[in-house]
Design a protein around this motif. Structure first.
Motif, mmCIF file in Angstrom:
data_model
loop_
_atom_site.group_PDB
_atom_site.id
_atom_site.type_symbol
_atom_site.label_atom_id
_atom_site.label_comp_id
_atom_site.label_asym_id
_atom_site.label_seq_id
_atom_site.Cartn_x
_atom_site.Cartn_y
_atom_site.Cartn_z
ATOM 1 N N VAL A 1 -22.744 0.848 26.055
ATOM 2 C CA VAL A 1 -23.970 1.643 25.894
ATOM 3 C C VAL A 1 -24.075 2.730 26.966
ATOM 4 N N GLY B 1 -25.029 5.516 24.558
ATOM 5 C CA GLY B 1 -26.029 4.903 23.669
ATOM 6 C C GLY B 1 -27.452 5.224 24.090
ATOM 7 N N SER C 1 -30.541 0.511 11.702
ATOM 8 C CA SER C 1 -29.444 0.372 12.665
ATOM 9 C C SER C 1 -29.970 0.020 14.049
ATOM 10 N N ALA C 2 -31.135 0.565 14.384
ATOM 11 C CA ALA C 2 -31.710 0.306 15.717
ATOM 12 C C ALA C 2 -32.212 -1.128 15.857
ATOM 13 N N THR D 1 -21.289 -1.507 18.158
ATOM 14 C CA THR D 1 -21.105 -0.135 18.638
ATOM 15 C C THR D 1 -21.525 0.874 17.573
ATOM 16 N N SER D 2 -21.158 0.597 16.325
ATOM 17 C CA SER D 2 -21.489 1.549 15.258
ATOM 18 C C SER D 2 -22.987 1.626 15.019
ATOM 19 N N ARG E 1 -25.314 1.239 17.271
ATOM 20 C CA ARG E 1 -25.896 2.010 18.386
ATOM 21 C C ARG E 1 -25.603 3.507 18.238
ATOM 22 N N ILE E 2 -24.435 3.835 17.675
ATOM 23 C CA ILE E 2 -24.090 5.247 17.473
ATOM 24 C C ILE E 2 -24.872 5.820 16.297
ATOM 25 N N LEU F 1 -28.693 7.036 16.522
ATOM 26 C CA LEU F 1 -28.879 8.272 17.281
ATOM 27 C C LEU F 1 -28.296 9.471 16.541
ATOM 28 N N GLY G 1 -30.742 12.987 18.803
ATOM 29 C CA GLY G 1 -29.405 12.516 19.148
ATOM 30 C C GLY G 1 -28.318 13.553 18.970
ATOM 31 N N ARG H 1 -20.974 11.164 22.636
ATOM 32 C CA ARG H 1 -21.451 9.778 22.468
ATOM 33 C C ARG H 1 -20.407 8.927 21.747
ATOM 34 N N MET I 1 -18.295 5.971 23.576
ATOM 35 C CA MET I 1 -18.615 4.573 23.262
ATOM 36 C C MET I 1 -17.448 3.857 22.599
#
Ligand code: FES
Length: 255
Positions: A131, A135, A163-164, A185-186, A188-189, A192, A198, A205, A209
């Protein structure tokens, strides 16, 4: 049912590993007088009180919010991250889901990138380091922007919220045969990348990440789908496909 008050009894097989030790073992405990409406963690509280009364070392197990928000309580229960119910964290699991007299096997999440700290507690700081590589959004402090100055389409807002919802518990890693962190990871990406805030750091980013995810020793995704099935927040595996496209786009832009 146990004799008094309709309470239940269980045999627990629990992973015990001393702090700093490289190996551990399963230890069997008997717990009695368990109310079927107790949470799984409350049942462990009772076990630990019994152990302390006997002068034994209590089982280390992590928790914080105990309401499915923080992601710290994840353990494998009978071989499944967070236990038998879909979309339920360990702390939200109730003992009525386990038949009276049954044996319950409890282990920490297993992955090289999540070393065991003690017993059922693992070190998830690899997620934190992923993150830190992007992130977030960088905000220059100043006057608060006009609330309607950045309109977000409804579809994008809903997908971003989905996703969040990731709580970073690591169940996806524990469930994956490759110990991949691609779902975490996906997610968090993705949220944004869907929001206007974002966009300025979108390229750096995803590159940062994903590279950090690889550097931490997580495996690659080979589309088993176990992560999605184990996720207590229902994060979609679609995020991983989006991350791959996002990474390709960023790589081409970065030259
Ligand atoms: S203790 Fe926070 S999600 Fe379970």
């Amino acid at each position: 049912m146990s004799a008094e008050n309709g309470t239940r009894s269980y045999k627990l097989e629990v992973w015990r590993q001393a702090r700093g030790a490289s190996s551990g073992r399963m230890v069997v405990y008997q717990v009695n007088g368990i109310d079927q409406n107790m949470s799984f963690l409350e049942m462990f509280d009772q076990l630990n009180e019994d152990l302390l009364r006997r002068g034994e070392d209590p089982v280390a197990i992590d928790s914080d919010c105990r309401e499915g928000i923080c992601g710290t309580c994840g353990v494998c229960i009978d071989g499944r991250p967070h236990g038998p119910l879909p979309n339920v964290t360990t702390c939200s699991l109730r003992m009525r889901e386990f038949p009276d007299g049954s044996t319950i096997v409890v282990e920490p999440f297993r992955a090289d990138a999540f070393p065991v700290v003690k017993d059922l507690v693992i070190d998830r700081s690899a997620f934190d380091r992923v993150v830190t590589k992007g992130g977030f959004i960088s905000v220059n402090a100043g006057q608060a922007p006009e609330a309607n100055g950045l309109p977000v389409p409804k579809d994008a807002a809903e997908a971003a919220m989905d996703s969040a919802a990731c709580i970073g518990c690591g169940a996806c890693v524990a469930a994956c045969p490759n110990a991949s962190a691609a779902l975490f990871t996906s997610a968090r990406i993705r949220y944004l990348s869907l929001l206007p805030q974002g966009q300025p750091e979108r390229t750096s980013r995803v590159l940062g990440m994903v590279d950090q995810m690889d550097a931490e020793g997580f495996g690659d995704c080979s589309n088993h789908g176990e992560c999605e099935a184990a996720c207590p927040k229902g994060i979609s595996i679609e995020n991983i496909a989006k991350m791959r496209r996002e990474y390709l786009r960023a790589s081409l832009r970065a030259g």
